[in-house]
Design an enzyme around this catalytic site. Structure first.
Site, PDB file in Angstrom:
ATOM      1  CG  ASN A  37      -1.893  -1.166   1.195  1.00 24.20           C
ATOM      2  OD1 ASN A  37      -1.921  -1.916   0.216  1.00 24.20           O
ATOM      3  ND2 ASN A  37      -2.660  -1.360   2.256  1.00 24.20           N
ATOM      4  CB  THR A  90     -15.306  38.539 -30.309  1.00 23.32           C
ATOM      5  OG1 THR A  90     -16.135  39.432 -31.054  1.00 23.32           O
ATOM      6  CG2 THR A  90     -14.067  39.293 -29.844  1.00 23.32           C
ATOM      7  CG  HIS A  91     -19.495  36.788 -30.426  1.00 23.80           C
ATOM      8  ND1 HIS A  91     -20.310  36.356 -29.414  1.00 23.80           N
ATOM      9  CD2 HIS A  91     -18.997  37.984 -30.028  1.00 23.80           C
ATOM     10  CE1 HIS A  91     -20.331  37.257 -28.443  1.00 23.80           C
ATOM     11  NE2 HIS A  91     -19.525  38.250 -28.792  1.00 23.80           N
ATOM     12  CB  SER A 118      -8.291  11.260 -49.170  1.00 24.13           C
ATOM     13  OG  SER A 118      -9.311  10.468 -49.735  1.00 24.13           O
ATOM     14  CE  LYS A 170     -10.194  16.227 -47.748  1.00 26.22           C
ATOM     15  NZ  LYS A 170     -11.202  15.288 -47.314  1.00 26.22           N
ATOM     16  CG  ASN A 227      -7.695  14.508 -45.122  1.00 26.41           C
ATOM     17  OD1 ASN A 227      -8.255  15.427 -45.723  1.00 26.41           O
ATOM     18  ND2 ASN A 227      -7.908  13.225 -45.412  1.00 26.41           N
ATOM     19  CD  GLU A 270      -8.985  15.874 -38.862  1.00 27.42           C
ATOM     20  OE1 GLU A 270     -10.196  15.709 -39.053  1.00 27.42           O
ATOM     21  OE2 GLU A 270      -8.115  15.381 -39.597  1.00 27.42           O
ATOM     22  CE1 TYR A 291      -4.201   0.232  -2.551  1.00 24.27           C
ATOM     23  CE2 TYR A 291      -5.236  -1.785  -1.773  1.00 24.27           C
ATOM     24  CZ  TYR A 291      -4.660  -1.051  -2.786  1.00 24.27           C
ATOM     25  OH  TYR A 291      -4.540  -1.595  -4.034  1.00 24.27           O
ATOM     26  CD  GLN A 340      -4.588  -3.761  -9.175  1.00 25.99           C
ATOM     27  OE1 GLN A 340      -3.946  -4.255  -8.260  1.00 25.99           O
ATOM     28  NE2 GLN A 340      -5.321  -4.476 -10.005  1.00 25.99           N
ATOM     29  CE  LYS A 345      -1.150   0.647 -10.180  1.00 31.18           C
ATOM     30  NZ  LYS A 345      -1.738   1.178  -8.911  1.00 31.18           N
TER      31      LYS A 345
END
Ligand code: ARG
Length: 470
Positions: A123, A168-169, A290, A296, A298, A303, A330, A335, A338
């Site tokens: 522990n 903005t926006h 692609s 393409k 990408n 992403e 404990y 466990q 991790k």
């Protein structure tokens, strides 16, 4: 003594071994085996302290330490494989990395191996291993953050004169320097860096010596083991030491906030490199083709940085949920911590690296920025400020310029195409000098406030970061 007694640490109490499927279910060796270095480091410090306190003889301690050092080398050379139970060829199947190493130790030095665990429990052992891991990993992440900051400052410097529409926006708002926009990320990352440094203060303490939960009747020296491990403090209360995971949660939130910033960067890179914007070009090495559309290119890497942010948040939420309502001290639930830690740390480290590489090789299309600035009403605020300087309250000035914008948009022309008589019809305060203001560069040069997009401010800011980060 037979091997079994040394290997299976609680065998005495049981007549039947753990069901193989239950062992499979409960083993975390395939996850925690990456803590082997920290585990061995902690064991060596513990055993050295036991000798110093005369709980073990120097000879016994030396023998254990030498064997542990050999085990570390065996793991590194793959002579000793930390395999999960299903694939282990060993007769003894380990439940976790601590037991796997102890079993190996038993194989090497026999029953003396059992003395390593004097005044210790898994522990406090696992809590220590995690803190050693977090200390190293936080420091590494902090260095990765610095690298990304340096990449930003370098690009900001390179494109120092480029103006762009600030948003903005998601609507064009006012002209800003591209460098100013990029430096905003340097500040976000700086706070991320501080968050890791701050949580390091609390990580930097040793739980070892708490034993299972109550401490131990052996005359151990907890501070000595902490010092040997380069930790500044001890987690004083033994029950707290083995049962809390708050520093882990702090680390995960620092990862989550960093990753949130990276996902914003990723999103901007995606927008900027799209056909619609064409402000930036991500280097080819960080884009893919692609399989069906030959034209393409990408931006997968950006992403994925955006997408993987979900995993890091997931780890934080997973850990908080796992901890919620857990009684002291404990519990085996712990466990599970991790996999959250490793996944979030790896994802954040990798995302930081990918962003650094993308920023180091990004190309900005300065002409595109200039073109986009010409065509619209980003300078309307300058006109309003002009009227304010002539004594009009800002709200009234805002309304006057609003009228001019409405007129120009009805006519599908720009603000500089309206004639002075037209402006004067809206407000007598307008004069010829208003046209000078309808230039994006004048707009940023007029900025006076600290931290604004004025070229002088931005230049000084870049200089400041250059000094701080190199
Ligand atoms: N593998 C365990 C964990 O990671 C180690 C501690 C186990 N303690 C115990 N009493 N079963 O939490």
């Amino acid at each position: 003594m037979k091997e079994g007694k040394g290997g299976k640490v609680w065998k005495g109490r049981f007549r039947t071994p753990l069901h193989p499927e239950a062992l499979q279910f409960s083993s975390c060796l395939c996850v925690d085996r990456r803590l082997y270095k920290e585990d061995i480091e902690g064991s060596i410090a513990h055993v050295s302290m036991l000798a110093k306190q005369e709980i073990l003889t120097r000879k016994e301690a030396d023998k254990i330490v030498r064997a542990l050092e050999q085990i570390e080398k065996e793991i590194e050379s793959r002579k000793f494989k930390l395999d999960s139970p299903a694939t282990s060829s060993d007769r003894f199947v380990a439940e976790d990395v601590h037991m796997a190493i102890e079993a190996r130790l038993f194989k090497k030095i026999g029953p003396l191996a059992g003395k390593l665990h004097t005044a210790r429990s898994r522990n406090d052992q696992v809590a220590l291993d995690e803190r050693l891991y977090l200390k190293r990993t936080s420091t590494e992440i902090m260095e990765s953050i610095r690298s990304l900051q340096r990449a930003f400052v370098t690009v900001a410097e390179k494109f120092q004169d480029v103006l762009m529409p600030g948003y903005t926006h998601m609507q064009r708002a006012q002209p800003v320097l591209l460098a100013h926009h990029l430096l905003a990320y340097v500040y976000m990352l700086d706070r991320d860096h501080d968050r890791f440094r701050d949580c390091l203060k609390r990580i930097d303490a040793s739980p070892l010596g708490a034993a299972a939960l109550a401490g131990t009747s052996f005359p151990i020296d907890r501070k000595r083991t902490a010092r040997m491990l380069g930790l500044s403090n001890i987690v004083y209360n033994s029950m707290d030491a083995v049962s809390d995971r708050d520093v882990q949660i702090e680390f995960l939130s620092a990862c989550s906030i960093t990753q949130m910033h990276l996902s914003r960067l990723a999103e901007e890179l995606l927008l900027w490199s799209s056909q619609e914007w064409r402000f930036a070009e991500i280097a080819e090495e960080f884009t893919t083709g692609s399989s069906i559309m030959p034209q393409k290119r990408n931006p997968d890497i950006a992403e994925l940085v955006r997408g993987k942010t979900g995993r890091v948040y997931g780890s934080l939420m997973g850990m908080l949920t796992m901890m919620k309502g857990l009684p002291l001290a404990y519990n085996r639930d712990l466990q599970e911590d991790k996999s959250f830690l490793f996944d979030a740390a790896d994802t954040t480290t990798d995302s930081l690296r990918m962003c650094t590489l993308m920023m180091e090789s990004i190309h900005f299309q300065s002409e595109r920025f200039t073109k986009e600035l010409r065509s619209d009403f980003l300078l309307a605020t300058e006109l309003a400020d002009f009227l304010v300087r002539k004594g009009l309250p800002f709200r009234t000035a805002h309304a006057c310029v609003g009228e001019a914008v409405a007129l120009a948009s009805d006519r599908r022309c720009s603000l500089s195409d309206l004639t002075l008589p037209e402006y004067r019809k809206i407000s007598k305060l307008f004069d010829e000098s208003l046209y000078k203001l309808l230039d994006p560069r004048t707009s940023i040069e007029l900025k006076r406030s600290v931290g604004s997009t004025s070229p002088a401010e931005v230049k000084a800011d870049i200089r400041g970061w250059r000094k701080r980060l190199w």
